[in-house]
Design an enzyme around this catalytic site. Structure first.
Site, short mmCIF file in Angstrom:
data_model
loop_
_atom_site.label_atom_id
_atom_site.label_comp_id
_atom_site.label_asym_id
_atom_site.label_seq_id
_atom_site.Cartn_x
_atom_site.Cartn_y
_atom_site.Cartn_z
N GLY A 47 40.25 37.48 11.64
CA GLY A 47 40.01 37.55 10.21
C GLY A 47 38.83 38.44 9.87
O GLY A 47 38.88 39.25 8.93
N ALA B 10 40.05 32.87 18.09
CA ALA B 10 40.85 34.09 17.96
C ALA B 10 41.21 34.37 16.51
O ALA B 10 41.18 35.51 16.05
CB ALA B 10 42.12 33.99 18.80
N ASP B 11 41.55 33.32 15.77
CA ASP B 11 41.84 33.49 14.34
C ASP B 11 40.61 33.96 13.58
O ASP B 11 40.69 34.86 12.73
CB ASP B 11 42.30 32.16 13.75
N VAL B 12 39.48 33.35 13.87
CA VAL B 12 38.25 33.68 13.14
C VAL B 12 37.84 35.13 13.39
O VAL B 12 37.53 35.88 12.46
CB VAL B 12 37.12 32.71 13.56
#
Length: 401
Positions: free
Chosen positions: A181, A176-178
């Site tokens: 970003g 989810a972070d990747v």
């Protein structure tokens, strides 16, 4: 297209002020830095980005911080003091982009919300990254990647919607972070392009929840159309000594190639497998034929046979195998930097290749407050005396203090 230090980045001349930590915001800012933007990372006072100490390997410098902060300038600034806020405002006034990843409402309380920032800099592009976005019933909740994995249906797709269902477990990367970003990077670039045409700034609201929800792809779309849950998991097959992915589709020609690779062209005359519609109707039986054949071969033998017949396939590699394979080296996906703590190390390079410009890691991740004096003097024109006074008052922090 090898790395060439003489090539300019597509974002050369763009200045970014980053107020973020961990992965989503820092990874977005690193993509911008890879493309030549000057990224000034303002870290939490006085300890800095929590990613600096988020390390299960107990390295003297955490891998998470090294991975997402290469090529940036480091500034550690106390935003609870009026003088610290004044420095932040001066930097925002001279920036093209601001990235912030506080819980919604924090920047506004600091006097650095969008309404405040656009008065300082009408052409500013500001991107807020949060767990759930700036609106909605969950907006005020803190959110990390594992929350998005759970609440968007993504973990269910990976595990609960198997037959039989499997117990959900967290993935090995913060997907989810990747994805967030990357989404933020694309949105910022689009806003900068719009600014070139209109002269207008822009405010961008991006959430981990939204980004991963939208990435659920055809499984979610199928449910929205039919009201039924139907998830296709790409098959992974066991060989004599490992695992390999290979599909019987997506079209009949692909299935024909699989049969030729197996030396089983008689399957094409079997009514169950003699047309694309028949293969789809009997996918499990077709997959069983492939699995039975692969179980008799080593992974290397299987890959060689399948590739020779133009079958889309890939060996399931361990992380150490993946990192050192020839394709990674040929594409320069790993490069070296001189880290101030770890020495000369390999780091993951930009995955984007250009013909006339370049995206690449442009240096190591900064030490805490490493560029305090440089940024304040060169960007803001502060005198040595003013910088010394800020340091003396405890507005600035650095690793040397």
């Amino acid at each position: 297209m090898p790395n060439n230090p003489q090539k300019r980045g597509a974002l050369d001349g763009i200045r970014v002020i980053e107020f973020s930590a961990l992965i989503a915001g820092p990874s977005c800012a690193r993509y911008l830095a890879d493309h030549g933007a000057e990224v000034i990372k303002i870290e939490r006072f006085p300890e800095g980005d929590v990613a600096r100490v988020s390390d299960r390997a107990r390295l003297p410098r955490a891998a998470m911080y090294v991975a997402h902060n290469g090529g940036k300038k480091g500034l550690c600034l106390d935003l609870t003091q009026p003088e610290g806020l004044a420095v932040a405002r001066d930097l925002i006034a001279k920036a093209d982009v601001v990235i912030e990843a506080f819980t919604p409402g924090v920047m506004k309380r600091l006097g650095l919300g969008w309404d405040d920032c656009k008065k300082l800099n009408p052409k500013l592009v500001m991107c807020s990254i949060s767990g759930f976005g700036q609106t909605g019933p969950n907006a005020s909740r803190p959110g990390y990647a594992h929350i998005a994995h759970s609440m968007t249906g993504w973990l269910a797709i990976q595990f609960l919607h198997h037959n039989p269902p499997e117990t959900p477990r967290g993935p090995g990367i913060a997907i989810a972070d990747v994805i967030t970003g990357i989404s933020a990077f694309g949105a910022i670039c689009a806003a900068l392009f719009k600014r070139e045409r209109t002269g207008e700034g822009e405010y961008i609201d991006i959430a981990l929840f939204d980004s991963l929800f939208a990435a659920n792809d055809m499984s979610l779309q199928n449910y929205l159309i039919t009201g039924e849950i139907s998830v296709f998991h790409h098959p992974v097959h066991k060989t004599k000594d490992g695992y390999l992915t290979a599909n019987v589709g997506p079209d009949f020609r692909a299935w024909q190639n699989v049969c030729k690779a197996m030396g089983r062209e008689e399957l094409l005359r079997d009514p169950r497998f003699s047309s694309h519609a028949a293969v789809l109707a009997n996918r499990d039986a077709a997959t069983a034929e492939v699995r039975a054949w692969l179980s008799t071969l080593t992974t290397e033998e299987a890959e060689k046979r399948l590739v020779a017949h133009h079958v889309v396939t890939g060996i399931v590699k361990t992380l150490d195998q993946a990192a050192r394979q020839p394709q990674v080296l040929a594409r320069e996906l790993i490069t070296e930097v001189d880290d101030p703590v770890l020495g000369r190390i390999d780091v993951v390079n930009s995955s984007i290749k250009y013909l006339n410009s370049e995206a690449r890691v442009r240096g190591p991740a900064p030490m805490l407050g490493e560029h305090n004096a440089e940024v304040l003097a060169e960007v803001l024109g502060y005198s040595k005396e003013k910088i010394a006074a800020l340091r003396e008052k405890g507005v600035l922090q650095s690793a040397e203090k």
